[in-house]
Design an enzyme around this catalytic site. Structure first.
Site, PDB file in Angstrom:
ATOM      1  N   TYR A   1      -2.456  -0.929  10.246  1.00 43.75           N
ATOM      2  CA  TYR A   1      -2.277  -1.969   8.591  1.00 43.75           C
ATOM      3  C   TYR A   1      -0.781  -1.424   7.842  1.00 43.75           C
ATOM      4  CZ  TYR A   1      -3.808  -0.981   3.944  1.00 43.75           C
ATOM      5  OH  TYR A   1      -3.824  -1.329   2.648  1.00 43.75           O
TER       6      TYR A   1
ATOM      7  N   SER B   1       0.628  -1.195   0.021  1.00 45.97           N
ATOM      8  CA  SER B   1       0.067   0.081  -0.293  1.00 45.97           C
ATOM      9  C   SER B   1       0.923   1.375   0.214  1.00 45.97           C
ATOM     10  CB  SER B   1      -0.648  -0.577   0.899  1.00 45.97           C
ATOM     11  OG  SER B   1      -1.446   1.593   1.619  1.00 45.97           O
TER      12      SER B   1
END
Length: 258
Positions: free
Chosen positions: A157, A144
């Protein structure tokens, strides 16, 4: 597709929705045999209905070592090798630092990190066997943009994605002689059921089909790193070259403006 008589075989985790579903659909349309892994049997059934001869659905909870081992044993009975494995399964939980708990970290690490490791345990030997077919295999990890900068509320995350990137980059070193190419993918904001929960603006947001197309192009070129969309990549890179103190100040300012 490879011209070898052995079928071009792809494994995709998190294939029941979002990017994973679109990737599975894309490779099935190209005529690949696709092992589609997910917890949702219903969405996998939709892929099977469209491509009954090519799609092998595998209902599995990759956060469970036992369930992953079961799935891996079944997969080994169905195929002899893997040409491509895309480890896409993941989730996101935002952290409330004012009321810090273990829950978001446990949920994110269970699938983003432990799920990745559990999948590697059974797919890496299958990727190694691709060399016996006279061709190179490819292992793809979905990271990401959050791995680039210390983003607000993304402690769980971001940490999981940084861990995945380090794992894949380290595997690139150790698998140099195994004929396995490594690709790391850093998507920006993609419109999926997961991101629909976000309560903030998502600049340069792409649809899942657009994201899957970008990823497949990068995989086809065997890029080491696939990043998109470019406007967001440029913004993130520009901030990342600043001193850490400046990065934090700027990100705090952006966060307060949300």
């Amino acid at each position: 597709m490879n011209s070898s008589p052995a079928p071009y075989t792809v494994l995709i985790t998190g294939a029941s929705s979002g990017i994973g579903y679109e990737l599975a659909l894309g490779y099935l349309k190209q005529g690949a045999r696709v092992l589609a892994l997910a917890r949702s049997e219903q969405r996998l059934a939709q892929l099977v209905a469209q491509f009954p001869e090519l799609c092998l659905p595998v209902t599995v909870d990759l956060s469970s070592a036992e369930d992953s081992q079961r799935a891996g044993e079944w997969i080994n009975q169905q195929i002899q090798h893997l040409d491509l494995a895309i480890l896409n399964a993941g989730t996101c939980e935002y952290v409330d630092v004012a009321n810090l708990t273990r829950e978001p970290f446990d949920k994110v690490m269970a699938i983003n990190w432990q799920g990745t490791l559990n999948t590697l345990l059974f797919c890496l030997p299958l990727l190694r066997r691709c060399k016996e077919q006279g061709r190179r295999a490819q292992l793809v990890g979905i990271s990401s943009m959050a791995s680039i900068l210390p983003m607000p509320r993304s402690q769980a995350y971001g940490a999981s994605k940084i861990a995945v990137e380090y794992l894949f980059n380290s595997l690139r070193v150790d698998l140099a002689s195994a004929a396995i190419d490594i690709t790391v993918v850093r998507p920006g904001f993609v419109k999926t059921p997961l991101t629909q929960r976000n309560d903030f603006s998502m600049p340069f947001e792409q649809t899942a089909p657009m994201a899957a197309s970008n990823i497949m192009q990068g995989i086809n070129k065997r890029k080491w790193l696939v990043q998109f969309p470019w406007p967001l990549v440029l913004v993130m890179r520009s901030i990342a070259v600043l001193p850490l103190r400046a990065q934090v100040w700027l990100l705090q300012k952006i966060s307060r403006a949300q």
